[in-house]
Every structure is written in C-alpha cells, then in structure tokens.
Design a protein around this motif. Structure first.
Motif, PDB file in Angstrom:
ATOM      1  N   UNK A 267     -16.901  -3.389  13.655  1.00  0.00           N
ATOM      2  CA  UNK A 267     -17.063  -2.530  14.823  1.00  0.00           C
ATOM      3  C   UNK A 267     -18.210  -3.084  15.674  1.00  0.00           C
ATOM      4  N   UNK A 268     -17.964  -3.362  16.975  1.00  0.00           N
ATOM      5  CA  UNK A 268     -19.022  -3.964  17.799  1.00  0.00           C
ATOM      6  C   UNK A 268     -20.059  -2.934  18.242  1.00  0.00           C
ATOM      7  N   UNK A 269     -21.316  -3.281  18.071  1.00  0.00           N
ATOM      8  CA  UNK A 269     -22.424  -2.424  18.493  1.00  0.00           C
ATOM      9  C   UNK A 269     -23.539  -3.280  19.093  1.00  0.00           C
ATOM     10  N   UNK A 270     -24.306  -2.656  19.971  1.00  0.00           N
ATOM     11  CA  UNK A 270     -25.514  -3.297  20.496  1.00  0.00           C
ATOM     12  C   UNK A 270     -26.697  -2.507  19.959  1.00  0.00           C
ATOM     13  N   UNK A 271     -27.656  -3.217  19.359  1.00  0.00           N
ATOM     14  CA  UNK A 271     -28.845  -2.551  18.824  1.00  0.00           C
ATOM     15  C   UNK A 271     -30.097  -3.161  19.445  1.00  0.00           C
ATOM     16  N   UNK A 272     -31.152  -2.355  19.473  1.00  0.00           N
ATOM     17  CA  UNK A 272     -32.434  -2.815  19.990  1.00  0.00           C
ATOM     18  C   UNK A 272     -33.312  -3.170  18.803  1.00  0.00           C
TER      19      UNK A 272
ATOM     20  N   UNK B 146     -21.892   4.497  18.811  1.00  0.00           N
ATOM     21  CA  UNK B 146     -22.259   4.696  17.400  1.00  0.00           C
ATOM     22  C   UNK B 146     -21.615   5.979  16.878  1.00  0.00           C
ATOM     23  N   UNK B 147     -21.606   7.027  17.696  1.00  0.00           N
ATOM     24  CA  UNK B 147     -20.977   8.283  17.293  1.00  0.00           C
ATOM     25  C   UNK B 147     -19.475   8.082  17.092  1.00  0.00           C
ATOM     26  N   UNK B 148     -18.867   7.290  17.955  1.00  0.00           N
ATOM     27  CA  UNK B 148     -17.437   6.969  17.820  1.00  0.00           C
ATOM     28  C   UNK B 148     -17.176   6.243  16.504  1.00  0.00           C
ATOM     29  N   UNK B 149     -18.066   5.311  16.163  1.00  0.00           N
ATOM     30  CA  UNK B 149     -17.908   4.575  14.906  1.00  0.00           C
ATOM     31  C   UNK B 149     -18.025   5.521  13.708  1.00  0.00           C
TER      32      UNK B 149
ATOM     33  N   UNK C  31     -32.175  -7.161  22.608  1.00  0.00           N
ATOM     34  CA  UNK C  31     -30.860  -6.599  22.322  1.00  0.00           C
ATOM     35  C   UNK C  31     -30.092  -7.554  21.420  1.00  0.00           C
ATOM     36  N   UNK C  32     -29.574  -7.015  20.345  1.00  0.00           N
ATOM     37  CA  UNK C  32     -28.751  -7.788  19.415  1.00  0.00           C
ATOM     38  C   UNK C  32     -27.320  -7.274  19.480  1.00  0.00           C
ATOM     39  N   UNK C  33     -26.376  -8.183  19.463  1.00  0.00           N
ATOM     40  CA  UNK C  33     -24.965  -7.825  19.345  1.00  0.00           C
ATOM     41  C   UNK C  33     -24.626  -7.942  17.861  1.00  0.00           C
ATOM     42  N   UNK C  34     -24.157  -6.849  17.286  1.00  0.00           N
ATOM     43  CA  UNK C  34     -23.817  -6.864  15.858  1.00  0.00           C
ATOM     44  C   UNK C  34     -22.391  -6.366  15.672  1.00  0.00           C
ATOM     45  N   UNK C  35     -21.846  -6.726  14.546  1.00  0.00           N
ATOM     46  CA  UNK C  35     -20.567  -6.188  14.086  1.00  0.00           C
ATOM     47  C   UNK C  35     -20.897  -5.401  12.830  1.00  0.00           C
ATOM     48  N   UNK C  36     -20.505  -4.145  12.810  1.00  0.00           N
ATOM     49  CA  UNK C  36     -20.797  -3.272  11.681  1.00  0.00           C
ATOM     50  C   UNK C  36     -19.513  -3.021  10.905  1.00  0.00           C
ATOM     51  N   UNK C  37     -19.578  -3.257   9.617  1.00  0.00           N
ATOM     52  CA  UNK C  37     -18.492  -2.882   8.728  1.00  0.00           C
ATOM     53  C   UNK C  37     -19.049  -1.768   7.852  1.00  0.00           C
TER      54      UNK C  37
ATOM     55  N   UNK D  37     -28.106   0.971  21.224  1.00  0.00           N
ATOM     56  CA  UNK D  37     -28.175   0.945  22.689  1.00  0.00           C
ATOM     57  C   UNK D  37     -27.173   1.903  23.321  1.00  0.00           C
ATOM     58  N   UNK D  38     -26.055   2.112  22.651  1.00  0.00           N
ATOM     59  CA  UNK D  38     -25.013   2.999  23.159  1.00  0.00           C
ATOM     60  C   UNK D  38     -24.734   4.060  22.087  1.00  0.00           C
ATOM     61  N   UNK D  39     -25.508   5.137  22.089  1.00  0.00           N
ATOM     62  CA  UNK D  39     -25.357   6.160  21.028  1.00  0.00           C
ATOM     63  C   UNK D  39     -23.941   6.729  20.953  1.00  0.00           C
ATOM     64  N   UNK D  40     -23.257   6.821  22.106  1.00  0.00           N
ATOM     65  CA  UNK D  40     -21.891   7.369  22.088  1.00  0.00           C
ATOM     66  C   UNK D  40     -20.946   6.447  21.326  1.00  0.00           C
TER      67      UNK D  40
END
Length: 183
Positions: free
Chosen positions: A49-54, A33-36, A60-66, A28-31
C-alpha cells in the motif's frame, strides 16, 4: 504504535519509539492511512500500500506498507521506495522528452522526404526541356517502376522486404534515369 523495530525507527528517522509516538505528522496523508487501516480491518491484510511519511528530519519518504490484521493488532512492514519513486519520475520525464524529440525528428524526416521529391521532380523537368518526348516517357517509367516494386512487395520473392513506401521512393527516383540528356 506498540512496537517498532530498530530498522523501522532508522528508516523513519526517529531515535526511539517514544519519539515516533510523539510525532503526530508521521503520515503525510492521514486520510490515505485511514483508508489503509480500514482495508486491513475489512480484508485482513494489505500488500504494498503506497504511503508518504515524514521522517524525523522533516524529509518526505515514499513507502510501501504491507500489513496484516492479527487479533486486535496490525503488524506492518514499511519498504522505502523513495529512490524508486524518484527514478520512476525521472524516467517519465525522460520519456516525455524522448517523445518530443521523436515527433520533431519525424516532422523533419517528412519535410526532408518532400524536399527530396521536389528536387528530383525539378531535375526530371530539366531533362524534359531537352527532349519533349521525355515528359510522357518519364510518367510511364515512374508508373512501371512503381507497379514492379509493388509486385515485389506483394510477392516477396527475395530475402529482403520491399515496403509500399520504398516502392513509392523507387518510382520517384526513376524520374532521374534520363538525367544524362541534360548534358
């Protein structure tokens, strides 16, 4: 994406890896994801790392990415925290309501305390009208009880605690010790 586990595909709601790769709007927020990805390349890993994915159905899902940088690839694991994020938001809202209620209760309690003090003083003045000597007597008794209660507070000779506020309440209440003179 080179590969995705069945659990990941199920989480993000895509039936196959090809369907996932065709989706250009997964993040949802490509910038963000680029930061990650930049952090992974620079540090070698990220944790939670917190991300929102579609998802595949548009939710919309709230995920934590390791993620971990391995050679030329990044190995990542998504943890679905959507329910946790929603519960956290509900708790924040409930906390705000509770704070408003507490403020209202404190205001009401202060008003009640002032009203009680005014009622006690009014009753004490009624006793003064019956006995003119009572006026200065009431002032002395109030001061004596306040000083005694403060000493109990300072010395703490009992198992219970006497607060300065309680000492004040005793002082005000002592005005009523001669209320029987009204009758």
């Amino acid at each position: 994406f080179i590969s995705a586990s069945p659990a990941c595909l199920k989480l993000v709601g895509y039936p196959t890896l090809a369907a996932l790769e065709q989706s250009r709007e997964l993040f949802r927020e490509p910038e963000k994801r680029a930061e990650e990805l930049e952090t992974v390349r620079r540090v070698g890993k990220v944790e939670s790392f917190p991300l929102a994915v579609t998802s595949g159905n548009g939710a919309t899902l709230q995920v934590r990415d390791s993620a971990l940088f391995l050679g030329n690839s990044i190995l990542g694991i998504f943890f679905d925290v959507t329910g946790l994020a929603a519960a956290n938001a509900e708790l924040k809202d409930a906390l705000q309501v509770q704070e408003l209620l507490n403020d209202g209760m404190m205001t009401s309690a202060k008003l009640l305390h002032r009203t009680q003090g005014a009622a006690i003083r009014s009753l004490a003045r009624l006793a003064e009208y019956r006995d003119p000597e009572t006026g200065t007597h009431l002032q002395r008794i109030c001061e004596y009880t306040r000083l005694l209660a403060l000493q109990v507070h300072l010395r703490a000779p009992f198992s219970f605690r006497v607060t300065p506020e309680y000492a004040n309440d005793i002082s005000v209440s002592s005005m009523l010790h001669d209320i029987g003179k009204v009758s």
